[in-house]
Design a protein around this motif. Structure first.
Motif, short mmCIF file in Angstrom:
data_model
loop_
_atom_site.label_atom_id
_atom_site.label_comp_id
_atom_site.label_asym_id
_atom_site.label_seq_id
_atom_site.Cartn_x
_atom_site.Cartn_y
_atom_site.Cartn_z
N SER A 102 -1.85 7.25 3.45
CA SER A 102 -2.85 6.47 4.17
C SER A 102 -2.15 5.59 5.20
N ILE A 103 -2.94 5.02 6.09
CA ILE A 103 -2.43 4.06 7.07
C ILE A 103 -2.73 2.66 6.55
N ARG A 104 -1.68 1.84 6.41
CA ARG A 104 -1.86 0.47 5.93
C ARG A 104 -1.49 -0.49 7.06
N LEU A 105 -2.28 -1.53 7.22
CA LEU A 105 -1.99 -2.55 8.22
C LEU A 105 -1.22 -3.69 7.57
N SER A 106 -0.07 -3.98 8.12
CA SER A 106 0.76 -5.10 7.65
C SER A 106 0.59 -6.27 8.61
N LYS A 107 0.34 -7.45 8.07
CA LYS A 107 0.17 -8.64 8.90
C LYS A 107 1.47 -9.44 8.92
N HIS A 108 1.81 -9.97 10.11
CA HIS A 108 3.05 -10.71 10.29
C HIS A 108 2.77 -12.20 10.50
N SER A 109 3.84 -12.98 10.48
CA SER A 109 3.70 -14.44 10.59
C SER A 109 3.09 -14.88 11.91
N ASP A 110 3.24 -14.06 12.95
CA ASP A 110 2.66 -14.41 14.26
C ASP A 110 1.24 -13.87 14.39
N SER A 112 0.18 -10.92 14.21
CA SER A 112 0.08 -9.55 14.71
C SER A 112 -0.01 -8.59 13.52
N VAL A 113 -0.48 -7.38 13.79
CA VAL A 113 -0.58 -6.37 12.74
C VAL A 113 0.12 -5.09 13.18
N THR A 114 0.70 -4.40 12.23
CA THR A 114 1.41 -3.16 12.50
C THR A 114 0.98 -2.11 11.48
N PRO A 115 0.61 -0.91 11.94
CA PRO A 115 0.26 0.15 10.98
C PRO A 115 1.50 0.84 10.44
N GLU A 116 1.47 1.17 9.17
CA GLU A 116 2.53 1.97 8.57
C GLU A 116 1.88 3.02 7.67
N ILE A 117 2.55 4.13 7.52
CA ILE A 117 2.01 5.22 6.70
C ILE A 117 2.60 5.10 5.30
N VAL A 118 1.74 5.03 4.31
CA VAL A 118 2.18 4.81 2.93
C VAL A 118 1.69 5.95 2.06
N SER A 119 2.46 6.27 1.03
CA SER A 119 2.13 7.34 0.10
C SER A 119 1.20 6.83 -0.99
N GLY A 120 0.38 7.73 -1.51
CA GLY A 120 -0.48 7.39 -2.63
C GLY A 120 0.30 7.06 -3.88
N HIS A 121 1.58 7.44 -3.92
CA HIS A 121 2.42 7.08 -5.06
C HIS A 121 2.83 5.61 -5.00
N ASP A 122 2.84 5.05 -3.78
CA ASP A 122 3.30 3.67 -3.60
C ASP A 122 2.15 2.66 -3.59
N VAL A 123 0.97 3.09 -3.23
CA VAL A 123 -0.21 2.23 -3.24
C VAL A 123 -1.30 2.94 -4.02
N PRO A 125 -4.91 4.05 -3.61
CA PRO A 125 -6.12 4.17 -2.78
C PRO A 125 -7.36 3.83 -3.60
N GLY A 126 -8.26 3.12 -2.96
CA GLY A 126 -9.46 2.71 -3.66
C GLY A 126 -9.32 1.39 -4.38
N GLU A 127 -8.09 0.90 -4.51
CA GLU A 127 -7.85 -0.41 -5.12
C GLU A 127 -7.22 -1.36 -4.10
N ALA A 128 -6.31 -0.85 -3.28
CA ALA A 128 -5.61 -1.69 -2.30
C ALA A 128 -6.50 -1.95 -1.08
N GLU A 129 -6.32 -3.12 -0.48
CA GLU A 129 -7.02 -3.47 0.75
C GLU A 129 -6.21 -2.98 1.95
N ASN A 130 -6.85 -3.02 3.12
CA ASN A 130 -6.19 -2.71 4.39
C ASN A 130 -5.64 -1.29 4.44
N LEU A 131 -6.34 -0.34 3.82
CA LEU A 131 -5.97 1.07 3.93
C LEU A 131 -7.01 1.79 4.79
N TYR A 132 -6.50 2.71 5.62
CA TYR A 132 -7.37 3.43 6.54
C TYR A 132 -7.01 4.91 6.53
#
Length: 273
Positions: A102-110, A112-123, A125-132
């Motif tokens: 899935s695509i997860r949005l990470s928020k930074h101290s400034d 800003s947001v950055t998308p990263e691709i994460v595996s279903g083994h690491d997050v 899906p259906g429980e975590a927020e900010n997944l697209y």
């Protein structure tokens, strides 16, 4: 192929009900050739007999079995489970559990947001927020990001698909990027366009604290489908007064697709446990 040119047992066809459920085409052996679902089993099966693109499957079929359900959701859930368990020859979709990313949005101290691709083994899906989006591969997720970047004129550098050089990203040079990577456009404006682009792909987190029962009823017949975190756990049937356990431990994309609209839109009766 017309309905009178097949070799399917006529008694099995005559027994088909005009109600929701799953139907199973079987050949000479015990394994199913095809499993499907419908809100009207009889009508749907007879449509298969007339379908020109299903001649091979019908030619091998000798009987049709069925399992009634109290509603469409139960039929969809049962169909998906049986196909994954039995892998019928003529079913193409729903046959395999997929390792999703899935695509997860990470928020930074400034901010800003950055998308990263994460595996279903690491997050989860259906429980975590900010997944697209739910994709079958990293490549598919990257392809979707590139597609959205083209439509919404996003910076491929800021979304992690290209490097940003001294003169900005390559997209800036060919005028597909509006210049957020070099400060020509405010980063917050770019990130808002990114959020809007991804919104239709949002993976909804489970909206309840625990398990719920989705209740379907046909006359006096009631079925309660127990679900938690978009996982299909069991079904209780009023006809038998028994609960059939399934214990779906992993997130399954097909189950999520079946459940997300009726749960989020409130179009099915829900009892919290």
């Amino acid at each position: 192929m017309q309905s009178d040119s097949h070799r399917i047992d006529q008694a099995s066809l005559a027994a088909l009900p005009r109600s929701p459920g799953v139907y199973i085409f079987k050949g000479e052996g015990t394994l199913p050739l095809y499993i499907g679902k419908s809100i009207d089993i009889r009508t749907r099966v007879h449509s298969h007999l007339r379908a020109r693109d299903e001649v091979r499957m019908i030619a091998q079929s000798r009987k049709v079995e069925f399992i009634e359900t109290a509603g469409e959701i139960g039929a969809l859930l049962l169909e998906a489970r049986l196909i994954k368990q039995q892998s019928p020859l003529f079913n193409i979709r729903l046959r395999r559990l997929r390792n999703l990313c899935s695509i997860r949005l990470s928020k930074h101290s400034d901010f800003s947001v950055t998308p990263e691709i994460v595996s279903g083994h690491d997050v989860c899906p259906g429980e975590a927020e900010n997944l697209y989006g739910l994709f079958g591969s990293v490549h598919a997720a990257q392809k979707k990001l590139r597609e959205l970047a083209g439509i919404h004129r996003l910076c491929l550098g800021l979304i992690g698909l290209e490097k940003i050089g001294k003169r900005g990203c390559f997209g800036l040079q060919i005028k597909t990027c509006l210049g957020a990577c070099v400060g020509q456009v405010d980063r917050s404006e770019h990130d808002l366009r990114l959020l809007n682009a991804l919104d239709a792909l949002r993976v909804h987190a489970w909206p309840y604290r625990g398990a719920v029962d989705l209740i379907e009823q046909q006359g006096d017949w009631i079925q309660k489908h127990r679900v938690q975190n978009w996982r299909y756990l069991s079904t209780w049937c009023s006809k038998t007064n028994q609960r059939t356990q399934f214990e779906q431990h992993e997130f399954d994309l097909d189950t999520y697709k079946i459940l997300v609209k009726p749960v989020m839109l409130g179009t099915v009766r829900i009892d919290q446990i």
